[in-house]
Design a protein around this motif. Structure first.
Motif, PDB file in Angstrom:
ATOM      1  N   LEU A   1       1.659 -14.128   1.480  1.00  0.00           N
ATOM      2  CA  LEU A   1       1.819 -13.068   0.489  1.00  0.00           C
ATOM      3  C   LEU A   1       1.964 -11.707   1.148  1.00  0.00           C
ATOM      4  CD1 LEU A   1      -1.029 -14.074  -2.011  1.00  0.00           C
ATOM      5  CD2 LEU A   1       1.423 -14.488  -2.317  1.00  0.00           C
ATOM      6  N   LEU A   2       2.928 -10.944   0.651  1.00  0.00           N
ATOM      7  CA  LEU A   2       2.979  -9.507   0.899  1.00  0.00           C
ATOM      8  C   LEU A   2       2.703  -8.872  -0.445  1.00  0.00           C
ATOM      9  CD1 LEU A   2       3.556  -6.968   2.555  1.00  0.00           C
ATOM     10  CD2 LEU A   2       5.999  -7.262   2.037  1.00  0.00           C
ATOM     11  N   CYS A   3       1.541  -8.273  -0.593  1.00  0.00           N
ATOM     12  CA  CYS A   3       1.086  -7.765  -1.884  1.00  0.00           C
ATOM     13  C   CYS A   3       1.099  -6.245  -1.881  1.00  0.00           C
ATOM     14  CB  CYS A   3      -0.318  -8.284  -2.195  1.00  0.00           C
ATOM     15  SG  CYS A   3      -0.971  -7.701  -3.783  1.00  0.00           S
ATOM     16  N   ILE A   4       1.880  -5.668  -2.788  1.00  0.00           N
ATOM     17  CA  ILE A   4       1.933  -4.220  -2.975  1.00  0.00           C
ATOM     18  C   ILE A   4       1.081  -3.890  -4.186  1.00  0.00           C
ATOM     19  CG2 ILE A   4       3.440  -2.267  -3.498  1.00  0.00           C
ATOM     20  CD1 ILE A   4       5.734  -3.918  -2.242  1.00  0.00           C
ATOM     21  N   THR A   5       0.090  -3.045  -4.021  1.00  0.00           N
ATOM     22  CA  THR A   5      -0.803  -2.773  -5.141  1.00  0.00           C
ATOM     23  C   THR A   5      -1.455  -1.405  -5.017  1.00  0.00           C
ATOM     24  OG1 THR A   5      -2.663  -3.672  -6.418  1.00  0.00           O
ATOM     25  CG2 THR A   5      -2.824  -3.820  -4.024  1.00  0.00           C
TER      26      THR A   5
END
Length: 478
Positions: A202-206
């Motif tokens: 996962l590459l999670c942008i948050t």
């Protein structure tokens, strides 16, 4: 030891995104191991979503990129967006920030999830899989509805399920918990953890610091197009080395001090006098078809008040606000608005800011038309945009050419310029990082205090409600 086990699921080397000679994103390098996660934190407009678009190979013209991207050992020059490996698309999936961009408006929700299982994942029991997935996130009632018929939070969950059904070993998720209540956030976290346990990276942008902490793995903080801090998530969150990271963590709503002055502002300056109500709601109820959203809701919203509307996704919060504004009629009950107020005295900040702007004219033109039509003060608008750290050059772009957070702040400035008697703010900061969110709420509460405007606020964040709202209207699923 099997050498392939050491090959990163995603490796980025020296990636830059440029507009002409100007670098919007620069010097980005990282690697995500199989089954690992990298979470990106940073303010709106810092380049997080541009980085994701560059990795996907779908940067809009006239932007270009440099550097190298590798997925599972397959290398590609970042600039060669159209000549990547033929299997690239099946190895990488993107869940965009706006859920409606991932859903087909002409197909029912359940059919979309099932179609992805069948056509991309190759499942022979696609319908059963889709049903189980929808049930796991409380979306069975949405299966036979079109995307425009469900709430933003429900659309967010449906888009996640449709994207996950593709079975790609690497997923980029852009704000997966945006606009979700605490229970639904926990469900999305559970899905992400399950996907990781099955080998997905996962590459999670948050902007959700809670999510970054719970996901663990690696964490990077972006500012002005560069990674200013990077490392183990637990270590960075516990002891950040950069001043901006410390400021970002301190601005988390969980750390806010309640602003009772704003929540109970003196209403004397309000358009209805010291004790008058701007809107009174008597035994209001609303249904869509056979589905009852709410019934018997009573409320009185006075000048200078901040009133929160709370409840789980799908409980009718947006619908209730639209009834207060007069955009929808209740099925039962009555809404009374103060006499002598023009229709423009009731304004809405949309949950989806893109829906509030004409898509094919520049933001400057949209705002100029508003100022001309209502004889408003352009200088005051510029001052508000500057306070929200929005560069004047952004106004030369079309709505889809700025980040969701930037567009949300422009929409807010436009509403405040109208000096309304009541603002219905539907998740007005859901696309903003904690620092910008805190600044925007400071501006909103200051406006309430100075003008006597009433604020009807929809938010899933209990810490925000606790900090700025004087009281709440609680809606529950019928």
């Amino acid at each position: 030891m099997n050498g392939r086990a050491t090959i990163p699921a995603l490796a980025v080397e020296g990636l830059a995104v440029l507009h002409g000679d100007r670098a919007l994103v620069r010097g980005i390098s990282f690697a995500i191991p199989p089954g690992g996660v990298l979470t990106l934190l940073g303010e709106s407009g810092s380049g997080k979503s541009l980085l994701a678009q560059a990795i996907m190979g779908n940067l809009p013209a006239p932007l270009r990129c440099e550097g190298r991207v590798s997925i599972g050992g397959q290398h590609s020059a970042a600039a060669d967006q159209r000549s990547r490996h033929p299997g690239w698309g099946r190895r990488l999936a993107l869940l965009p920030q706006e859920p409606w961009l991932a859903l087909d408006p002409t197909m029912k929700v359940g059919a979309q999830v099932a179609e992805t299982h069948a056509l991309v994942g190759g499942a022979t029991d696609a319908r059963d899989r889709a049903g189980r997935a929808l049930a796991s996130l409380g979306l069975l009632d949405a299966a036979h509805k079109y995307p425009f018929m469900i709430s933003g939070g429900m659309a967010q969950r449906a888009a996640f399920l449709a994207t996950h059904a593709a079975g790609a070993p690497l997923m980029i998720v852009d704000e997966p918990t945006k606009g979700l209540d605490a229970d639904r956030r926990g469900e999305v976290l559970g899905l992400l953890r399950t996907a990781q346990a099955e080998g997905m990276s996962l590459l999670c942008i948050t902007h959700d610091i809670w999510l970054a902490r719970e996901l663990g793995g690696q964490l990077a903080v972006m500012l002005n197009g560069a990674m200013i801090e990077q490392g183990d998530a637990a270590s960075v969150l516990a002891a950040p080395s950069d001043d901006y990271t410390r400021r970002l963590l301190a601005a988390d709503p969980a750390s806010w001090t309640p602003d009772h002055a704003a929540a109970g502002a003196d209403p004397a300056a309000g358009p209805t006098g010291p004790t008058g109500a701007i809107v009174t709601v008597d035994a209001v109820g609303k249904s869509f078809g056979s589905q009852l959203l709410f019934a018997g809701v009573d409320a009185s919203i006075g000048a200078g008040e901040i009133v929160a509307v709370s409840g789980p996704s799908g409980s009718g919060k947006t619908t209730f606000g639209n009834i207060v504004l007069g955009l929808l009629k209740p099925d039962r009950g009555r809404v009374t608005r103060a006499a002598g107020l023009a229709p423009t005295a009731f304004q809405k900040i949309q949950q989806d800011p893109g829906a509030a702007f004409a898509p094919r004219i520049t933001l400057r033109r949209s705002l100029q038309d508003l100022v001309k039509l209502h004889l408003l003060d352009w200088a005051l608008l510029e001052a508000m945009l500057a306070r929200m750290r929005l560069a004047p050059a952004l106004l030369e772009r079309l709505p889809h050419q700025v980040s969701g957070g930037e567009l949300q702040r422009i929409a807010l400035a436009r509403v405040l310029l109208m000096r309304p008697a009541l603002i219905f703010a539907d998740e007005p900061t859901s696309r903003l990082d904690p620092v910008t969110q805190q600044e925007v709420f400071a501006l909103l509460t200051e406006h309430v205090r100075a003008s006597g405007c009433a604020l009807l606020l929809v938010t899933h964040d209990g810490d925000i409600v606790r900090s700025i709202a004087g009281r709440r209207i609680a809606l529950r699923l019928a």
